[in-house]
Design an enzyme around this catalytic site. Structure first.
Site, PDB file in Angstrom:
ATOM      1  N   HIS A   1      -6.504   8.310  56.578  1.00 12.45           N
ATOM      2  CA  HIS A   1      -7.109   9.649  56.585  1.00 12.45           C
ATOM      3  C   HIS A   1      -8.165   9.742  57.692  1.00 12.45           C
ATOM      4  O   HIS A   1      -8.289  10.776  58.359  1.00 12.45           O
ATOM      5  CB  HIS A   1      -7.793   9.930  55.244  1.00 12.45           C
ATOM      6  CG  HIS A   1      -6.877   9.913  54.060  1.00 12.45           C
ATOM      7  ND1 HIS A   1      -6.990   8.995  53.048  1.00 12.45           N
ATOM      8  CD2 HIS A   1      -5.831  10.709  53.725  1.00 12.45           C
ATOM      9  CE1 HIS A   1      -6.062   9.239  52.122  1.00 12.45           C
ATOM     10  NE2 HIS A   1      -5.345  10.261  52.523  1.00 12.45           N
TER      11      HIS A   1
ATOM     12  N   SER B   1      -3.401   5.486  49.459  1.00 11.71           N
ATOM     13  CA  SER B   1      -4.332   5.580  48.325  1.00 11.71           C
ATOM     14  C   SER B   1      -3.817   4.770  47.142  1.00 11.71           C
ATOM     15  O   SER B   1      -4.578   4.359  46.276  1.00 11.71           O
ATOM     16  CB  SER B   1      -4.504   7.041  47.911  1.00 11.71           C
ATOM     17  OG  SER B   1      -4.920   7.805  49.014  1.00 11.71           O
TER      18      SER B   1
HETATM   19  P1  AMP Z   1      -2.517  12.023  51.035  1.00  7.09           P
HETATM   20  O1  AMP Z   1      -3.968  12.054  50.699  1.00  7.09           O
HETATM   21  O2  AMP Z   1      -1.843  10.758  50.657  1.00  7.09           O
HETATM   22  O3  AMP Z   1      -1.787  13.265  50.571  1.00  7.09           O
HETATM   23  O4  AMP Z   1      -2.440  12.053  52.611  1.00  7.09           O
HETATM   24  C1  AMP Z   1      -3.088  13.051  53.354  1.00  7.09           C
HETATM   25  C2  AMP Z   1      -2.648  12.943  54.774  1.00  7.09           C
HETATM   26  O5  AMP Z   1      -2.977  11.644  55.266  1.00  7.09           O
HETATM   27  C3  AMP Z   1      -1.134  13.118  54.929  1.00  7.09           C
HETATM   28  O6  AMP Z   1      -0.874  13.866  56.113  1.00  7.09           O
HETATM   29  C4  AMP Z   1      -0.673  11.701  55.055  1.00  7.09           C
HETATM   30  O7  AMP Z   1       0.535  11.573  55.784  1.00  7.09           O
HETATM   31  C5  AMP Z   1      -1.818  11.071  55.822  1.00  7.09           C
HETATM   32  N1  AMP Z   1      -1.817   9.623  55.630  1.00  7.09           N
HETATM   33  C6  AMP Z   1      -1.773   8.929  54.469  1.00  7.09           C
HETATM   34  N2  AMP Z   1      -1.716   7.596  54.705  1.00  7.09           N
HETATM   35  C7  AMP Z   1      -1.704   7.448  56.041  1.00  7.09           C
HETATM   36  C8  AMP Z   1      -1.635   6.330  56.917  1.00  7.09           C
HETATM   37  N3  AMP Z   1      -1.561   5.077  56.464  1.00  7.09           N
HETATM   38  N4  AMP Z   1      -1.649   6.562  58.249  1.00  7.09           N
HETATM   39  C9  AMP Z   1      -1.714   7.821  58.738  1.00  7.09           C
HETATM   40  N5  AMP Z   1      -1.780   8.917  57.966  1.00  7.09           N
HETATM   41  C10 AMP Z   1      -1.764   8.744  56.635  1.00  7.09           C
END
Ligand code: AMP
Length: 292
Positions: free
Chosen positions: A35, A186
């Site tokens: 993030h 997460s």
């Molecule tokens: P989430 O909180 O899991 O819904 O993720 C929010 C944003 O962060 C989404 O666009 C995910 O694709 C991105 N994201 C989550 N994990 C990663 C990671 N390891 N590398 C890059 N972006 C990520």
């Protein structure tokens, strides 16, 4: 840093910022380096950076998964502040889905029916598309930042934004990984110590597949087999392991250009997803990201 909890407060707070560029990073919180990479990209390109934290109930097909999803608002706000975020949007479920809410956005066809859509049900991407549309309308950013980690989500969001004519630039940020190659997520904090050690089979499998591809192998069955061996070695259960066209996600039998390798696995109780892109050697220099 301003923290707002309703779309009305968000709009009022962002009013004066509209003279400059607004960059938006939607998340479900439990912030990690992945993030933060998105926030850094947004910070570099924009005058104002907006972060949303909302664990969207409509994209979970499993109530237990929703209940167990990590919620770490205090530490998220500290990390957001340190990352130079200007505005955090922390809506409640009631303000996003008030009583009488009856609208859903469905992106149809294979891009939502395969992979995550097949495993989690079509409602998963209905939930994603609807909440992303609502968040984009609430923030009205110039650019929104998404992680390559959720490759199918990126394809779905790009389709929706194009189809609805939402005037926002979608920026895709490479997957952030732990030192041993495991994609940051997460959900990683929910892995037991033993399962965390086994989870490294995921980047190892993707790296093995990439190496074989770089040696000239284009047959998808043989590419998948080498990855499956690595996952089996650590008893990692495969939900899907596919090589697909990165544009429309249809499965390939032979790699003759750029291909997306996507997988979902279960390590103990925890479901993990990851992906890389590979390029057929004859197609040109590899522009792929490393899984290790
Ligand atoms: P989430 O909180 O899991 O819904 O993720 C929010 C944003 O962060 C989404 O666009 C995910 O694709 C991105 N994201 C989550 N994990 C990663 C990671 N390891 N590398 C890059 N972006 C990520």
């Amino acid at each position: 840093m301003n923290v707002v909890t309703t779309p009305e407060d968000l709009r009022a707070t962002l009013g004066p910022a509209r003279v400059g560029r607004i960059g938006f990073v939607p998340t479900m919180g439990a912030l990690h380096e992945g993030h933060l990479d998105l926030l850094r990209a947004a910070r570099a390109d924009n005058d104002t950076v907006v972060l949303s934290i909302f664990v969207n109930p409509t994209q979970f097909n499993d109530a237990a998964d929703l209940a167990a999803y990590p919620r770490t608002t205090e530490s998220d706000l500290a990390q957001a502040e340190a990352a130079g975020v200007d505005v955090v949007f922390l809506p409640t479920a009631e303000s996003m889905y008030p009583s009488g809410f009856a609208t859903s956005i469905r992106v149809s066809g294979p891009i939502t029916e395969t992979l995550e859509g097949a495993m989690r049900g079509a409602e998963h991407f209905d939930g994603v598309a609807t909440v992303v549309a609502k968040l984009l309308l609430a923030v009205l950013p110039d650019a929104a930042y998404f992680g390559a980690k959720d490759a199918q989500q990126v394809v779905v969001v790009q389709r929706m934004v194009a189809d609805l004519g939402i005037p926002v630039r979608i920026v895709v940020v490479p997957t952030a990984r732990e030192r041993d190659g495991l994609a940051r997520s997460s959900r990683n904090v929910r892995l037991s110590v033993e399962d965390r050690a086994r989870a490294v089979a995921v980047p190892r499998a993707l790296t093995a597949l990439r190496r074989l591809s770089e040696q000239g192998e284009t047959d998808v069955e043989r590419l998948r087999a080498v990855a499956a061996v690595e996952l089996a070695a650590d008893d990692v259960e495969i939900e899907y392991l596919v090589v697909v066209d990165p544009g429309d996600l249809h499965e390939l039998a032979t790699v003759d250009g750029v291909a997306l390798v996507a997988l979902a696995v279960r390590v103990g109780e925890i479901r993990l997803i990851d992906n890389i892109t590979i390029t057929a050697p004859a197609f040109g220099a590899s522009e792929t990201k490393d899984a290790s």
